[in-house]
Design an enzyme around this catalytic site. Structure first.
Site, PDB file in Angstrom:
ATOM      1  N   HIS A 182       7.699   0.406   1.516  1.00  0.00           N
ATOM      2  CA  HIS A 182       7.819   1.557   2.101  1.00  0.00           C
ATOM      3  C   HIS A 182       8.698   1.947   2.944  1.00  0.00           C
ATOM      4  CE1 HIS A 182       3.519   1.212   0.254  1.00  0.00           C
ATOM      5  NE2 HIS A 182       3.456   2.611   0.312  1.00  0.00           N
ATOM      6  N   ASP A 256       6.917   4.984  -8.337  1.00  0.00           N
ATOM      7  CA  ASP A 256       6.195   4.850  -7.292  1.00  0.00           C
ATOM      8  C   ASP A 256       6.534   6.090  -6.395  1.00  0.00           C
ATOM      9  OD1 ASP A 256       4.709   3.840  -4.938  1.00  0.00           O
ATOM     10  OD2 ASP A 256       5.309   1.803  -5.326  1.00  0.00           O
TER      11      ASP A 256
END
Length: 932
Positions: A182, A256
């Protein structure tokens, strides 16, 4: 598909981030649906009803059904407030139970269907072989590829067998990394042999078993693609060459989230989505900018970089999945009672079973877990890193009296030293690491200063360490000799963690990861011994919670009709408390609600919860034979009729004594007020016996009462007359033999070690009046509200401690005592009575009544008054109390029934509880519910 424009075909590849609480996001999605016909949405943070409303809205707007997805690894509660969260995958690793994992997958599928969700991005198939992994951590099943695979398959099947697509992630394996994708691009440095052997193993098995989707991680994997700064999610080598070609995966391939810095740090919006498509992904998840993504890919189609055939193949594949996943029945979500449906009781029962099986006893070098009744009161809890009183502490208090000390900021040296000085004086320390539910192991656990503090305590005091959160934290505490590990920190984990510590549930969890050399994979001590009451769901006993609502109906109806203002009811079966509920208020004024910690005046339940206990013990030790006469134990005139009855006759109310003597009447003046010769409104040496607020009796008042008793006529022995006088005598006898006050003996020998810290005489010395429902507005003797003082006037005149009345308690404490009796005299690993003593005192003893020795029993003769329900077995034993109380133990069904009320408030002549047989009605309903 033929009617779709190029832009609309590209739109079908996009799954856009959705938030049910953001109005701007709603407008953006509606625009994207109308303009580009986006293929789906992925819902993140929000509230269930709002999400359902938005889903209905979006599906209505879209001419092609949307694929609705969620990242719901531990259920939709991962993203939505007010919804149950199931345990995280590492908790399942501790439990290592594929059946429970399958059932949880099924339950999550049910949640998804209620919300119109078709795809769950789970299971996490990553092998968490790196303790420093900041993002996978508790989301993984553990470090062993076989265990990870077995549990991941169970989760996948639980979802897909019930109509929800599972997505294995994060291909090719995010477990051995030290960077959060992230925030940046992690690097997986292993060669292909290692990847095949470890990381890829679970994915291979999931693919062979038909998992519907695979999510490709933002990882740089030089062994698979040597290009610098190339995330696997954008790599043709990773997605097409490895995932599709070499591993043969033909399901839906998801990137993702494309707004993560693992890709956005290196590529621009639009370019990211184009690269992801060219890499071989089917669905582009969370594009940063929908318009840019569509524009860039459209341009690539126009320029021949992306062929029409490729685009058509992708869209056709997605539409086929939509055909199978989006049924007409799920087109509209029912909003009514949605949150209630998502939080069905079966889900909480399932979560409980997982939690119980996941708790792990890693060390027990001092054999102190669970603590027995002689030691557990010496535990001093010290909480590291919490602010408010945790559920763990509240649950401990169900078992006994424990102080509460929380240690947070100990940077101040004087505070540090002061705390150590206090704690080093304690017998045993219970050190609780409150932890957190963060997935980042580097941000969990105590601070360095707290770690130093805990290690000093572990080195210098016998301690138990309880860790809530990451097991890796335990690597900092190698000095701990006794460790209980609980993987998560929510209220249910705390609730059952405390029960595991106290020996109420077996412990069987095994470490799914290696913490240190001494705490390796599969470490864990199996502890099967159960020594205390368990507080559990009625499901454990095969009872649906809805069935218990019939009990609510009876009690609430009784409150509405003035039978009593409030009450407590506790039900336990097979050593398991499955119902412990409080109703109403302390009075008919709705001011103070009844709580489970409130204590009631037990009235005659005192006979079996106090006086009878030393009687039984003295009988067992040969100091009080049942056929011994009163004169052998009390100094009475030889010719006194009170000297002749036996102990057994006192216990069965066959001594010939009168039922009751209104002693207080002789102490009133001609105006029916307390006579000043016997009472004062202030405490003094001459008036030390407090009988109510501002009313103190003369110090020899008990002697005057005894003289009054001895002047009463004695009837024929052997005839049954229920009498309080019998137990007034028994207390006197017991204290003469023991040579100590009965209340002191009970506290030392029974109440303390049983954990009955809410059971006592004269409770105002310890307990706030706010915890004691009043029993009467007395307008005949004390002329006061009777609250915290015993209701029975005779017991009050005897200083609040008598053999027939005076004890206060709550339902929970009485359940412990009666569970000990059902356990043939054992509780908390302490033996209080021999089994034969219990048998002697609880079976019917009288030849002329239903009575046992001290205990009341169910009626056995037709037409006889029955203090129990008609379906209570004759083996049951217990007692009722004048104030509206009762407790019954049923050996046949291993059932405990405790009911406490203050039916005498405001007026003792309110006898509706007996006229309507309210206690018997409730008990009868209980037997119907348990199927007896």
């Amino acid at each position: 598909m033929l009617t779709l424009s190029t832009e609309e075909k590209i739109g079908q590849l996009l799954m856009v981030s959705a938030y049910s609480g953001a109005s701007q996001n709603k407008k953006d999605i509606e625009w994207a649906i109308k303009k580009y016909k986006i293929g789906g949405v992925i819902f993140f943070k929000g509230e269930p009803t709002h999400q359902a409303i938005l889903t209905n809205r979006y599906q209505q707007l879209s001419s092609i059904p949307l694929l609705v997805s969620m990242d719901a690894e531990w259920g939709v509660g991962m993203r939505l407030d007010s919804v149950i969260s199931f345990p995280k995958q590492m908790s399942f690793g501790f439990a290592n139970d594929s059946v429970l994992m399958y059932e949880t997958g099924k339950a999550i599928a049910r949640q998804c269907k209620l919300l119109g969700v078709h795809i769950n991005f789970a299971p996490v198939a990553d092998i968490n072989s790196n303790p420093k992994n900041p993002v996978i951590h508790l989301r993984s099943f553990g470090e062993d590829k076989y265990q990870v695979t077995r549990l991941a398959l169970a989760y996948m099947k639980g979802l897909q067998d019930n109509g929800i697509m599972a997505v294995a992630k994060h291909f090719p394996g995010h477990g051995d990394t030290e960077t959060d994708s992230h925030k940046d691009l992690p690097v997986l440095m292993h060669d292909t042999n290692r990847l095949k052997e470890i990381e890829l193993y679970p994915f291979r098995q999931l693919f062979s078993q038909g998992v519907g989707g695979a999510m490709v991680a933002h990882l740089r994997i030089p062994a698979l693609d040597s290009l610098p700064a190339m995330p696997g999610s954008l790599s043709y080598q990773v997605v097409t060459s490895w995932l599709k070609d070499k591993m043969g995966f033909s399901g839906l391939v998801f990137t993702d989230a494309l707004n993560m810095k693992g890709v956005t740090n290196f590529y621009e919006a639009g370019d990211i989505e184009l690269r992801a498509l060219l890499a071989g992904n089917d669905i582009l998840l969370c594009p940063q900018d929908v318009a840019k993504a569509v524009h860039t890919i459209s341009k690539a189609v126009k320029n021949g970089i992306v062929s029409d055939s490729l685009l058509n193949v992708k869209v056709k594949k997605i539409l086929i999945y939509k055909y199978f996943l989006v049924s007409p029945k799920s087109a509209y979500i029912q909003i009514s009672h949605l949150t209630e449906k998502l939080n069905n009781p079966e889900s909480f029962w399932l979560k409980q079973r997982v939690i119980e099986k996941s708790i792990s006893l890693l060390r027990n070098e001092d054999a102190i877990i669970p603590p027995d009744g002689k030691r557990f009161n010496d535990f001093f809890p010290v909480y590291i890193g919490c602010n408010d009183k945790p559920v763990f502490q509240s649950t401990l208090e169900l078992y006994g009296e424990f102080p509460f000390l929380c240690v947070n900021n100990i940077s101040d040296t004087s505070l540090y030293d002061s705390l150590l000085n206090i704690l080093l004086k304690k017998n045993y320390l219970l050190i609780v690491l409150c932890g957190s539910n963060t997935n980042n192991v580097n941000n969990s656990g105590p601070t360095p200063r707290q770690t130093e503090f805990v290690n000093f305590l572990l080195s210098n005091k016998m301690s138990v360490l309880v860790n809530f959160g990451s097991p890796y934290v335990l690597g900092r505490f190698e000095k701990a000799r006794n460790i209980l590990q609980v993987t998560e920190n929510d209220s249910l984990f705390q609730f059952f963690g405390a029960q595991a510590l106290m020996g109420a549930i077996p412990v069987s969890g095994k470490l799914p990861v290696t913490v240190s050399k001494t705490m390796a994979f599969k470490s864990g001590i199996k502890q099967d011994k159960v020594i205390r009451l368990k507080y559990t769901s009625p499901f454990e006993l095969g009872i649906h919670p809805d069935k218990l609502k019939s009990i609510d109906d009876i009690i609430l109806h009784s409150i509405d009709n003035g039978v009593f203002p409030g009450c407590q009811l506790l039900l336990a079966k097979n050593g398991k408390v499955f119902f412990n509920k409080s109703y109403g208020y302390h009075t008919y004024e709705p001011v103070i609600k009844v709580k489970s910690t409130d204590i009631y005046d037990l009235a005659s339940v005192t006979k079996v919860s106090a006086t009878l206990l030393p009687v039984m013990k003295l009988y067992e030790t040969g100091k009080l034979p049942l056929e011994g006469k009163i004169k052998a134990f009390l100094d009475l005139p030889a010719n006194s009729n009170y000297a002749k009855p036996s102990i057994s006759q006192l216990l069965t109310h066959e001594a010939g004594f009168v039922a009751w003597i209104p002693f207080y009447e002789q102490f009133l003046n001609k105006d029916k007020l307390p006579d000043s010769r016997y009472f004062s409104d202030t405490f003094s040496e001459n008036y030390p016996v407090q009988v109510s607020d501002h009313l103190f009796a003369v110090k020899n008042i008990e002697n005057i009462i005894w003289k009054s008793i001895l002047t009463q006529p004695v009837k024929k022995q052997g005839e049954y007359v229920y009498s309080d006088i019998d137990f007034i005598f028994l207390k006197k006898i017991v204290e003469n033999i023991l040579q100590q006050p009965m209340d002191k003996y009970l506290e030392k020998e029974f109440y303390s070690s049983l954990g009955m810290n809410n059971t006592l005489f004269n409770p105002l010395k310890k307990v706030s009046p706010d915890r004691i429902p009043p029993t009467e507005i007395d307008n005949y003797f004390r002329y006061n509200i009777i609250q915290g003082f015993v209701h029975d006037p005779a017991a009050a005149l005897m200083g609040g401690i008598s053999g027939h009345a005076g004890l206060f308690s709550n339902a929970n404490d009485l359940a412990k005592l009666f569970q000990m009796l059902l356990n043939h005299g054992v509780y908390g690993n302490v033996r209080y009575f021999k089994p034969e003593t219990i048998d002697t005192f609880t079976k019917r003893y009288s030849l002329v009544s239903r009575r046992a020795l001290g205990f009341d029993k169910p009626a056995f003769m037709p037409g006889e008054y029955n203090p129990c329900s008609s379906n209570t077995p004759l083996s049951a034993f217990g007692h009722t109390g004048f104030t509206g109380t009762c407790v019954w133990a049923d050996p046949d069904n291993q059932l405990i029934f405790v009911f406490l009320s203050n039916r005498t408030y405001p007026d003792q002549y309110n006898n509706l509880i007996n006229k309507q047989k309210t206690r018997q009605q409730i008990q009868e309903m209980v037997y119907k519910i348990i199927g007896h």
